[in-house]
Structure formats: structure tokens, C-alpha cells
Write a protein that holds these residues in place. Structure first.
Motif, PDB file in Angstrom:
ATOM      1  N   UNK A  13     -39.403  52.866  13.589  1.00 50.97           N
ATOM      2  CA  UNK A  13     -40.376  54.097  14.112  1.00 50.97           C
ATOM      3  C   UNK A  13     -41.756  53.841  13.466  1.00 50.97           C
ATOM      4  N   UNK A  14     -41.839  52.917  12.371  1.00 47.48           N
ATOM      5  CA  UNK A  14     -43.211  52.967  11.632  1.00 47.48           C
ATOM      6  C   UNK A  14     -43.823  51.900  12.156  1.00 47.48           C
ATOM      7  N   UNK A  15     -45.681  52.035  12.435  1.00 51.26           N
ATOM      8  CA  UNK A  15     -46.085  51.039  12.721  1.00 51.26           C
ATOM      9  C   UNK A  15     -46.455  50.299  11.433  1.00 51.26           C
ATOM     10  N   UNK A  16     -46.427  48.868  11.731  1.00 52.38           N
ATOM     11  CA  UNK A  16     -46.733  48.092  10.469  1.00 52.38           C
ATOM     12  C   UNK A  16     -47.378  46.957  10.820  1.00 52.38           C
ATOM     13  N   UNK A  17     -48.183  46.823  12.057  1.00 52.13           N
ATOM     14  CA  UNK A  17     -48.974  45.672  12.173  1.00 52.13           C
ATOM     15  C   UNK A  17     -50.518  46.338  12.329  1.00 52.13           C
ATOM     16  N   UNK A  18     -51.276  45.549  11.891  1.00 53.82           N
ATOM     17  CA  UNK A  18     -52.755  45.766  11.683  1.00 53.82           C
ATOM     18  C   UNK A  18     -53.406  45.852  13.131  1.00 53.82           C
ATOM     19  N   UNK A  19     -53.161  45.013  13.835  1.00 50.28           N
ATOM     20  CA  UNK A  19     -53.436  45.106  15.183  1.00 50.28           C
ATOM     21  C   UNK A  19     -53.425  46.366  16.140  1.00 50.28           C
ATOM     22  N   UNK A  20     -52.242  46.627  15.608  1.00 50.16           N
ATOM     23  CA  UNK A  20     -51.960  48.048  16.487  1.00 50.16           C
ATOM     24  C   UNK A  20     -52.741  49.239  15.974  1.00 50.16           C
ATOM     25  N   UNK A  21     -52.895  49.210  14.552  1.00 50.69           N
ATOM     26  CA  UNK A  21     -53.548  50.471  13.997  1.00 50.69           C
ATOM     27  C   UNK A  21     -54.990  49.939  14.445  1.00 50.69           C
ATOM     28  N   UNK A  22     -55.519  49.140  14.411  1.00 52.80           N
ATOM     29  CA  UNK A  22     -56.808  48.825  14.933  1.00 52.80           C
ATOM     30  C   UNK A  22     -57.229  49.231  16.534  1.00 52.80           C
ATOM     31  N   UNK A  23     -56.170  48.933  17.494  1.00 52.31           N
ATOM     32  CA  UNK A  23     -56.241  49.310  18.537  1.00 52.31           C
ATOM     33  C   UNK A  23     -56.158  50.719  18.792  1.00 52.31           C
ATOM     34  N   UNK A  24     -55.482  51.442  17.930  1.00 51.43           N
ATOM     35  CA  UNK A  24     -55.393  53.000  18.283  1.00 51.43           C
ATOM     36  C   UNK A  24     -56.559  53.538  17.756  1.00 51.43           C
ATOM     37  N   UNK A  25     -57.251  53.061  16.698  1.00 51.53           N
ATOM     38  CA  UNK A  25     -58.494  53.685  16.275  1.00 51.53           C
ATOM     39  C   UNK A  25     -59.866  53.258  17.102  1.00 51.53           C
ATOM     40  N   UNK A  26     -59.735  52.298  17.723  1.00 52.30           N
ATOM     41  CA  UNK A  26     -60.609  51.779  18.662  1.00 52.30           C
ATOM     42  C   UNK A  26     -60.402  52.568  20.062  1.00 52.30           C
ATOM     43  N   UNK A  27     -59.320  52.592  20.771  1.00 51.95           N
ATOM     44  CA  UNK A  27     -59.015  52.965  21.856  1.00 51.95           C
ATOM     45  C   UNK A  27     -58.285  54.562  22.157  1.00 51.95           C
ATOM     46  N   UNK A  28     -57.807  54.979  20.911  1.00 52.03           N
ATOM     47  CA  UNK A  28     -56.941  55.935  21.015  1.00 52.03           C
ATOM     48  C   UNK A  28     -57.762  57.308  21.112  1.00 52.03           C
ATOM     49  N   UNK A  29     -57.123  58.608  21.345  1.00 52.93           N
ATOM     50  CA  UNK A  29     -57.760  59.786  21.469  1.00 52.93           C
ATOM     51  C   UNK A  29     -57.287  60.457  19.921  1.00 52.93           C
ATOM     52  N   UNK A  30     -58.260  61.359  19.605  1.00 50.70           N
ATOM     53  CA  UNK A  30     -58.107  62.080  18.135  1.00 50.70           C
ATOM     54  C   UNK A  30     -57.921  63.594  18.520  1.00 50.70           C
ATOM     55  N   UNK A  31     -57.101  64.159  17.584  1.00 48.95           N
ATOM     56  CA  UNK A  31     -57.064  65.540  17.304  1.00 48.95           C
ATOM     57  C   UNK A  31     -57.043  65.746  15.839  1.00 48.95           C
ATOM     58  N   UNK A  32     -57.946  66.707  15.476  1.00 48.07           N
ATOM     59  CA  UNK A  32     -58.108  67.271  14.123  1.00 48.07           C
ATOM     60  C   UNK A  32     -57.528  68.598  14.110  1.00 48.07           C
ATOM     61  N   UNK A  33     -56.996  68.910  12.740  1.00 49.89           N
ATOM     62  CA  UNK A  33     -56.427  70.096  12.428  1.00 49.89           C
ATOM     63  C   UNK A  33     -57.217  70.453  11.040  1.00 49.89           C
ATOM     64  N   UNK A  34     -56.619  71.692  10.411  1.00 52.43           N
ATOM     65  CA  UNK A  34     -57.424  71.956   9.169  1.00 52.43           C
ATOM     66  C   UNK A  34     -56.980  70.991   7.875  1.00 52.43           C
ATOM     67  N   UNK A  35     -55.736  70.469   7.993  1.00 53.81           N
ATOM     68  CA  UNK A  35     -55.090  69.465   6.898  1.00 53.81           C
ATOM     69  C   UNK A  35     -55.231  67.965   7.567  1.00 53.81           C
ATOM     70  N   UNK A  36     -54.819  67.873   8.613  1.00 56.21           N
ATOM     71  CA  UNK A  36     -54.774  66.385   9.439  1.00 56.21           C
ATOM     72  C   UNK A  36     -55.820  66.018  10.395  1.00 56.21           C
ATOM     73  N   UNK A  37     -55.775  64.682  10.445  1.00 54.10           N
ATOM     74  CA  UNK A  37     -56.400  64.369  11.610  1.00 54.10           C
ATOM     75  C   UNK A  37     -55.509  63.131  12.379  1.00 54.10           C
ATOM     76  N   UNK A  38     -55.669  63.311  13.593  1.00 54.74           N
ATOM     77  CA  UNK A  38     -54.362  62.303  14.231  1.00 54.74           C
ATOM     78  C   UNK A  38     -54.960  61.417  15.319  1.00 54.74           C
ATOM     79  N   UNK A  39     -55.015  60.275  15.190  1.00 52.14           N
ATOM     80  CA  UNK A  39     -55.346  59.406  16.302  1.00 52.14           C
ATOM     81  C   UNK A  39     -54.071  58.894  16.728  1.00 52.14           C
ATOM     82  N   UNK A  40     -54.018  58.731  18.336  1.00 45.31           N
ATOM     83  CA  UNK A  40     -52.819  58.546  19.107  1.00 45.31           C
ATOM     84  C   UNK A  40     -52.932  57.668  20.121  1.00 45.31           C
ATOM     85  N   UNK A  41     -52.261  56.744  20.624  1.00 40.82           N
ATOM     86  CA  UNK A  41     -52.368  56.313  21.913  1.00 40.82           C
ATOM     87  C   UNK A  41     -51.329  56.345  22.756  1.00 40.82           C
ATOM     88  N   UNK A  42     -51.186  56.329  24.003  1.00 40.32           N
ATOM     89  CA  UNK A  42     -50.174  56.550  24.768  1.00 40.32           C
ATOM     90  C   UNK A  42     -50.200  55.288  25.713  1.00 40.32           C
TER      91      UNK A  42
END
Length: 130
Positions: A13-42
Motif C-alpha cells: 500500500x505504500x508508495x516507494x518509488x521516487x518516480x511516482x512521487x515526482x509524478x504526483x507532485x507534478x501532475x496531481x491535485x492538492x488539498x490543504x487542511x490546518x495540519x495536513x497538505x495532501x497531494x493526490x493523483x487518480x
């Protein structure tokens, strides 16, 4: 005899590849809360892992610039993992999409578990029940 739901976090269940992480940051959407920021890709199919049976893959980040002490960063990551495990049961797995989600901690100090758990509930509601 105790009955617990099997909400343990698996290695798959855990993302462990740097390529996927970079893609999520580049192409994903972002949601922010008071404690958390979330980047996600569908994605409709998993082009990174075709044998994946999990519909949600996650990663947890705590910045070294925000929290300097490593034991505090590790504690926050443990609390974030536990909050996710407890809220995992409300995620709808019936969809045909695969979600890649990165949770990032924003604050410079430690917050208690209940605040973090509530933030996770709000983020999951925003992500999956728009």
C-alpha cells in the motif's frame, strides 16, 4: 476474544518509488487542511504497478525544515499512519480508479492524536466524497 478489523498498513500500500512521487507532485491535485497538505493523483489503471490489488497507495512526509528532531518526525509519521489505518475503513473501494496519495505534515510543533485523526477524516471526506 477480541475482534479487530484488519486495517493494518501493508507494504504494497505504500508508495516507494521516487518516480511516482515526482509524478504526483507534478501532475496531481492538492488539498490543504490546518495540519495536513495532501497531494493526490487518480488513475484509471496503474501504469506503475500492473499487479497491484490495492486501490489506494500512500506515503507520509514530514519536512526536516518544519520538525528538526528526528524522533518527533518519526512520532508524527507513526501518528499519521495510525490515523490513516483507523480511517481506511471509510474509503470506498468499489471504484475502478487507483489513488496515489501523499500526506504532508505542515505545522512546526507536535499536535495530539485526536486533532490529527480529525484532519484525516476531513481530508478523506474531501477526497472520496466530493
Amino acid at each position: 476474544m477480541h475482534f479487530f478489523t484488519n486495517n493494518k498498513l501493508k507494504k504494497k500500500e505504500i508508495i516507494n518509488k521516487k518516480k511516482i512521487v515526482n509524478t504526483i507532485f507534478r501532475n496531481g491535485k492538492k488539498i490543504e487542511n490546518n495540519l495536513l497538505k495532501v497531494a493526490y493523483l487518480e488513475t484509471s489503471t496503474s501504469k506503475y504497478n500492473s499487479t497491484s490489488t490495492f486501490k489506494v497507495k500512500i506515503a507520509f512526509f514530514v519536512s526536516k525544515k518544519q520538525i528538526i528532531k528526528s524522533y518527533q518526525r518519526n512520532r508524527i509519521k507513526r501518528l499519521m499512519r495510525r490515523s490513516y489505518q483507523l480511517n481506511k475503513k471509510i474509503i470506498p473501494f468499489k471504484r475502478k480508479k487507483i489513488y496515489y496519495i501523499i500526506f504532508m505534515y505542515l505545522k512546526k510543533k507536535l499536535h495530539n492524536f485526536y486533532e490529527l485523526k480529525n484532519c484525516f477524516e476531513n481530508i478523506i471526506q474531501k477526497l472520496f466524497f466530493k
